[in-house]
Scaffold this motif. Structure first.
Motif, PDB file in Angstrom:
ATOM      1  N   ALA A  67       0.830  -1.202   0.000  1.00  0.00           N
ATOM      2  CA  ALA A  67       0.000   0.000   0.000  1.00  0.00           C
ATOM      3  C   ALA A  67       0.869   1.259   0.000  1.00  0.00           C
ATOM      4  O   ALA A  67       0.544   2.253  -0.665  1.00  0.00           O
ATOM      5  CB  ALA A  67      -0.935  -0.020   1.211  1.00  0.00           C
ATOM      6  N   ALA A  68       1.989   1.229   0.727  1.00  0.00           N
ATOM      7  CA  ALA A  68       2.913   2.368   0.717  1.00  0.00           C
ATOM      8  C   ALA A  68       3.585   2.492  -0.656  1.00  0.00           C
ATOM      9  O   ALA A  68       3.788   3.602  -1.166  1.00  0.00           O
ATOM     10  CB  ALA A  68       3.962   2.198   1.812  1.00  0.00           C
ATOM     11  N   ALA A 110      -6.636  -3.963  -4.342  1.00  0.00           N
ATOM     12  CA  ALA A 110      -6.599  -3.259  -3.051  1.00  0.00           C
ATOM     13  C   ALA A 110      -7.626  -3.798  -2.066  1.00  0.00           C
ATOM     14  O   ALA A 110      -7.464  -3.630  -0.857  1.00  0.00           O
ATOM     15  CB  ALA A 110      -6.818  -1.763  -3.268  1.00  0.00           C
ATOM     16  N   ALA A 111      -8.692  -4.440  -2.565  1.00  0.00           N
ATOM     17  CA  ALA A 111      -9.688  -5.024  -1.654  1.00  0.00           C
ATOM     18  C   ALA A 111      -9.588  -6.545  -1.623  1.00  0.00           C
ATOM     19  O   ALA A 111      -9.626  -7.136  -0.550  1.00  0.00           O
ATOM     20  CB  ALA A 111     -11.100  -4.607  -2.064  1.00  0.00           C
ATOM     21  N   ASP A 112      -9.431  -7.181  -2.787  1.00  0.00           N
ATOM     22  CA  ASP A 112      -9.635  -8.631  -2.828  1.00  0.00           C
ATOM     23  C   ASP A 112      -8.368  -9.476  -2.949  1.00  0.00           C
ATOM     24  O   ASP A 112      -8.457 -10.697  -3.007  1.00  0.00           O
ATOM     25  CB  ASP A 112     -10.604  -8.985  -3.966  1.00  0.00           C
ATOM     26  CG  ASP A 112     -12.054  -8.638  -3.598  1.00  0.00           C
ATOM     27  OD1 ASP A 112     -12.365  -8.622  -2.396  1.00  0.00           O
ATOM     28  OD2 ASP A 112     -12.859  -8.374  -4.506  1.00  0.00           O
ATOM     29  N   ILE A 113      -7.209  -8.848  -3.036  1.00  0.00           N
ATOM     30  CA  ILE A 113      -5.963  -9.631  -2.956  1.00  0.00           C
ATOM     31  C   ILE A 113      -5.168  -9.169  -1.732  1.00  0.00           C
ATOM     32  O   ILE A 113      -4.926  -9.938  -0.806  1.00  0.00           O
ATOM     33  CB  ILE A 113      -5.075  -9.468  -4.215  1.00  0.00           C
ATOM     34  CG1 ILE A 113      -5.800  -9.900  -5.492  1.00  0.00           C
ATOM     35  CG2 ILE A 113      -3.791 -10.303  -4.035  1.00  0.00           C
ATOM     36  CD1 ILE A 113      -4.972  -9.696  -6.761  1.00  0.00           C
ATOM     37  N   HIS A 114      -4.777  -7.914  -1.747  1.00  0.00           N
ATOM     38  CA  HIS A 114      -3.798  -7.427  -0.779  1.00  0.00           C
ATOM     39  C   HIS A 114      -4.208  -7.592   0.687  1.00  0.00           C
ATOM     40  O   HIS A 114      -3.412  -8.122   1.488  1.00  0.00           O
ATOM     41  CB  HIS A 114      -3.467  -5.963  -1.110  1.00  0.00           C
ATOM     42  CG  HIS A 114      -2.447  -5.351  -0.228  1.00  0.00           C
ATOM     43  ND1 HIS A 114      -2.777  -4.535   0.825  1.00  0.00           N
ATOM     44  CD2 HIS A 114      -1.108  -5.460  -0.204  1.00  0.00           C
ATOM     45  CE1 HIS A 114      -1.674  -4.158   1.443  1.00  0.00           C
ATOM     46  NE2 HIS A 114      -0.650  -4.696   0.828  1.00  0.00           N
ATOM     47  N   LEU A 122      -5.234 -12.473  -9.729  1.00  0.00           N
ATOM     48  CA  LEU A 122      -4.468 -12.197 -10.953  1.00  0.00           C
ATOM     49  C   LEU A 122      -5.126 -12.830 -12.172  1.00  0.00           C
ATOM     50  O   LEU A 122      -5.053 -12.278 -13.277  1.00  0.00           O
ATOM     51  CB  LEU A 122      -3.017 -12.678 -10.792  1.00  0.00           C
ATOM     52  CG  LEU A 122      -2.191 -11.930  -9.736  1.00  0.00           C
ATOM     53  CD1 LEU A 122      -0.809 -12.573  -9.562  1.00  0.00           C
ATOM     54  CD2 LEU A 122      -2.044 -10.445 -10.067  1.00  0.00           C
ATOM     55  N   GLU A 123      -5.798 -13.965 -12.000  1.00  0.00           N
ATOM     56  CA  GLU A 123      -6.541 -14.560 -13.123  1.00  0.00           C
ATOM     57  C   GLU A 123      -7.620 -13.606 -13.621  1.00  0.00           C
ATOM     58  O   GLU A 123      -7.784 -13.420 -14.836  1.00  0.00           O
ATOM     59  CB  GLU A 123      -7.171 -15.894 -12.696  1.00  0.00           C
ATOM     60  CG  GLU A 123      -6.159 -17.032 -12.629  1.00  0.00           C
ATOM     61  CD  GLU A 123      -6.736 -18.330 -12.042  1.00  0.00           C
ATOM     62  OE1 GLU A 123      -6.023 -19.348 -12.104  1.00  0.00           O
ATOM     63  OE2 GLU A 123      -7.865 -18.303 -11.504  1.00  0.00           O
ATOM     64  N   GLN A 157       1.636  -5.260  -6.532  1.00  0.00           N
ATOM     65  CA  GLN A 157       1.090  -6.593  -6.271  1.00  0.00           C
ATOM     66  C   GLN A 157       1.910  -7.668  -6.976  1.00  0.00           C
ATOM     67  O   GLN A 157       2.159  -8.736  -6.406  1.00  0.00           O
ATOM     68  CB  GLN A 157      -0.378  -6.676  -6.701  1.00  0.00           C
ATOM     69  CG  GLN A 157      -1.071  -7.916  -6.160  1.00  0.00           C
ATOM     70  CD  GLN A 157      -1.044  -7.968  -4.642  1.00  0.00           C
ATOM     71  OE1 GLN A 157      -1.394  -7.003  -3.981  1.00  0.00           O
ATOM     72  NE2 GLN A 157      -0.571  -9.073  -4.067  1.00  0.00           N
ATOM     73  N   LEU A 158       2.323  -7.395  -8.207  1.00  0.00           N
ATOM     74  CA  LEU A 158       3.165  -8.375  -8.910  1.00  0.00           C
ATOM     75  C   LEU A 158       4.520  -8.511  -8.205  1.00  0.00           C
ATOM     76  O   LEU A 158       5.083  -9.609  -8.145  1.00  0.00           O
ATOM     77  CB  LEU A 158       3.357  -7.970 -10.374  1.00  0.00           C
ATOM     78  CG  LEU A 158       2.103  -8.068 -11.256  1.00  0.00           C
ATOM     79  CD1 LEU A 158       2.433  -7.676 -12.695  1.00  0.00           C
ATOM     80  CD2 LEU A 158       1.495  -9.472 -11.232  1.00  0.00           C
TER      81      LEU A 158
END
Lengths: 215, 215
Positions: free
Chosen positions: A11-12, A102-106, A140-141, A172-173
């Motif tokens: 996030a940073a 930002a909501a569903d992976i991290h 990612l899919e 994220q990657l």
């Protein structure tokens, strides 16, 4: 402006890219997420950020939290270069792409969740790593499918300029690679990432180049 | 407009409140998240929503996903009544409040995550419920602190009109109650929730009043 972050926080990392794209250079205040049980949990930091999470952006007596809210604030106060297109449907598409990350992976793969899986839940490091990879691959899919569908639009996900989608994608990657996610299944995302990393705003924001970086 | 949702989904619930506040009435298409392994996972639904999650809003040939992106789209296309204040700092505060829920509580406690904790991870229902409560309490503590700090501003979190903060808060408190979270520690949030539920837009959006509701 004072920016409270941690070199490895995704996030940073988003905010660092965004600051560079918009041409602002806040003073950096490192918040070490592991040292002393986590500097983000101190009363002084929680007075700024009641969640006890990074990042926080202090500006004109305000303490802005949540990276996507910080990105939207930057977009509203420094319109160029734009992070979002002008058309409301296109803006919704870009925001949805960013929110998949930002909501569903991290948040499911955040340090505090991984720590909780270990203690108190008793999972091994291998199980924790598998958890990280599971939620990353699912997200990612979806993102690869969206990116492929839009690939004709330019070098980035939705055109020839990077914006909120790429600001979330690149970190994220980076995290996914660190946890051993096989990115071969996401060729379009990796292609976009390469286009991002050709830009100084992205290249200079990587964790290894931050003043608080550790091996 | 066609809205694909599920009565119990917190993200769909947010959208229902938002539609009612903005005065739009999309046709409802139920997507049952448990029946037949999950209707959200079918190829037909994934063509609209590559994540295979609810909600999706179909409008003018576009398929909008991610509840917060849908809220922002509504705000941009139907400005009144406003979900966000005018001042950029205040907008950032409201968005951050919404994101504490939409990023840092809800996705960690989503049905797919709870299912994953059971299978393959082997956790019991009691352990899954404890997981739900843990992340809810952490997030609600931060939200209560923010709400108390702003309590002088009006009946709602940031003033006398509900907006993006309350649209996210009311469904989260509904979910928290269902999982046995003790809300006594969050009196200001419960007070705001009561002010919300006095409005038809909120009262009519609760899961039990939806056409696909089950006991």
């Amino acid at each position: 402006m004072r920016f409270h972050g941690f070199f490895r926080s995704g996030a940073a990392w988003r905010c660092r890219i965004a600051f560079a794209l918009k041409g602002v250079t806040p003073d950096f205040v490192p918040v070490h997420l592991r040292r002393g049980g986590g500097e983000q949990k101190t009363p002084a930091y929680r007075a700024l950020n009641p969640q006890g999470l990074v990042p926080t952006l202090e500006v004109d007596g305000h303490a802005l939290t949540q990276s996507l809210a910080i990105l939207e604030w930057l977009e509203e106060t420094i319109p160029e270069p734009a992070f979002l297109p002008k058309d409301p449907f296109e803006r919704a598409e870009v925001r949805a792409f960013a929110l998949v990350i930002a909501a569903d992976i991290h948040p499911i793969c955040n340090l505090r969740v991984l720590n909780h899986l270990k203690d108190p839940l008793g999972h091994s490091q291998d199980e924790v790593d598998a958890w990280y990879r599971h939620w990353n691959v699912l997200g990612l899919e979806a993102l690869e499918a969206i990116a492929v569908r839009n690939a004709g639009k330019g070098r980035f996900v939705f055109g020839d300029t990077p914006g909120m989608a790429e600001i979330c994608l690149a970190p994220q990657l980076g995290g996914a690679r660190r946890f051993g996610v096989d990115l071969a299944a996401f060729p379009r995302l990796v292609e976009v990432e390469a286009a991002c990393n050709a830009l100084p705003a992205f290249a200079n924001a990587v964790p290894g180049k931050q003043p608080d970086a550790e091996a």
